[in-house]
Design an enzyme around this catalytic site. Structure first.
Site: not given
Length: 330
Positions: A67, A71, A75, A77, A79, A99, A168, A198-199, A246
């Site tokens: 994750r 995230h 934002v 790229g 970096d 976050n 998103p 999300h598994t 899941d």
């Protein structure tokens, strides 16, 4: 003799461009898996070793490290801007709505960076650490392997507003989610395949509570599953209670996530809309639910695509000594 010189020239020319045969062109330059082969040959093994220890201590950490890359890349790229703490110049992305009280695993990244600085000072970027840690976490959870293109550099700043606006949200509609993916150069296949992360992992009660108490039953949520969720996600309070994403195989990286969606057991609204709000994404959900190998193949390709979002390369940015702050403040 002249023929020998010409032959040697061709050989050296081919060797010079060989890494580019396996490289990925970005706006700033090339990324390729062999980037550290000479400057820090043990880099990937060091990352893998630290990640393996972290996941062994806490299996949930695999999802957390994957994750982090999501995230970060959405934002500015890929970096490593997400890793920066507050400074006198900017506010940390860690404080953004997506976050705060959510992203984690920063201590593992710190541990990796310390080990790499001991082996190869100021050589391996924090941005590349994030990309490698996400791949290694996926593999440790039973998911696919892919060669990670490397050569990213680290940003000198962060964007709190970008983090608030570009990632998103779990209550987004399908068109809203697709728009966020398209904005960073990713397409429909990337969206549906990457959602498969999300598994593994968890979500907080507050991320899906609106589905349980919106005044009428959510027809896209299995009501037996909804009743079970309400036992630990009450109308008020309990916002930080954790639920597996899941329910069929919460610690195994597989296509169970898509099977859950087909049974209306997707935990987040952003999961279930892949089935209910787009015919094209619905077809992909069905294909991935039926074919784990196809899901793995698309997921690996899409992780590479995401890792190629606007990286800093060449002389852009810097190689941070500590991932939490730019070198100027070290």
């Amino acid at each position: 003799m002249a023929q020998l010189k010409n032959y040697l020239f061709i050989v050296f020319a081919l060797l010079a461009v060989a890494p580019l045969c396996f490289s990925f062109k970005t706006q700033g330059g090339y990324l390729y898996p062999q980037f550290y082969d000479h400057s820090c040959p043990d880099a990937q093994e060091i990352v893998k070793s630290v990640v393996a220890k972290a996941v062994a201590r806490e299996p949930r950490m695999a999802a957390s490290l994957v994750r982090l890359l999501f995230h970060d890349c959405f934002v500015q790229g890929c970096d490593a801007s997400l890793l920066l703490d507050n400074s006198g110049v900017f506010l940390s992305e860690k404080r953004s709505n997506p976050n705060r009280n959510s992203v984690r695993g920063f201590e593992v990244i710190d541990e990796i960076k310390v080990a790499l600085e001991e082996a190869c000072p100021l050589t391996v970027s924090c941005a590349d650490i994030l990309a490698l840690a996400a791949r290694d976490s996926t593999v440790l959870a039973g998911g696919p392997y892919w060669d990670v293109p490397l050569g990213r550099r680290d940003s000198l700043t962060a964007s709190l507003s970008g983090s608030n606006n570009n990632i998103p949200a779990p209550n987004f509609t399908f068109p809203q989610i697709l728009a966020k993916f398209n904005a960073v150069g990713l397409d429909l296949v990337d969206l549906v395949a990457l959602s498969g992360a999300h598994t593994i992992g968890d979500a907080r009660c507050t991320s899906f509570k609106q589905r349980l108490y919106n005044g009428k039953p959510d027809v896209t949520l299995n009501q037996a599953y909804a009743s079970e969720l309400r036992t630990r996600c009450p109308p008020s309070g309990g916002d930080h209670n954790l639920f597996v994403l899941d329910i069929s195989s919460p610690f195994k990286f597989d296509n169970g996530y898509y099977k859950n969606i087909l049974a209306y057991n997707g935990l987040l609204n952003s999961d279930e809309v892949l089935l209910t709000q787009s015919h094209s994404s619905m077809q992909l959900v069905k294909q991935y639910a039926d074919n784990n190998d196809l899901f793995f193949h698309h997921f690996a390709n899409s992780m590479i695509n995401m890792g190629n979002i606007s990286p800093l390369t060449a002389n852009q940015g810097e190689i941070r000594k500590v991932c939490r702050r730019v070198n100027h403040y070290y």
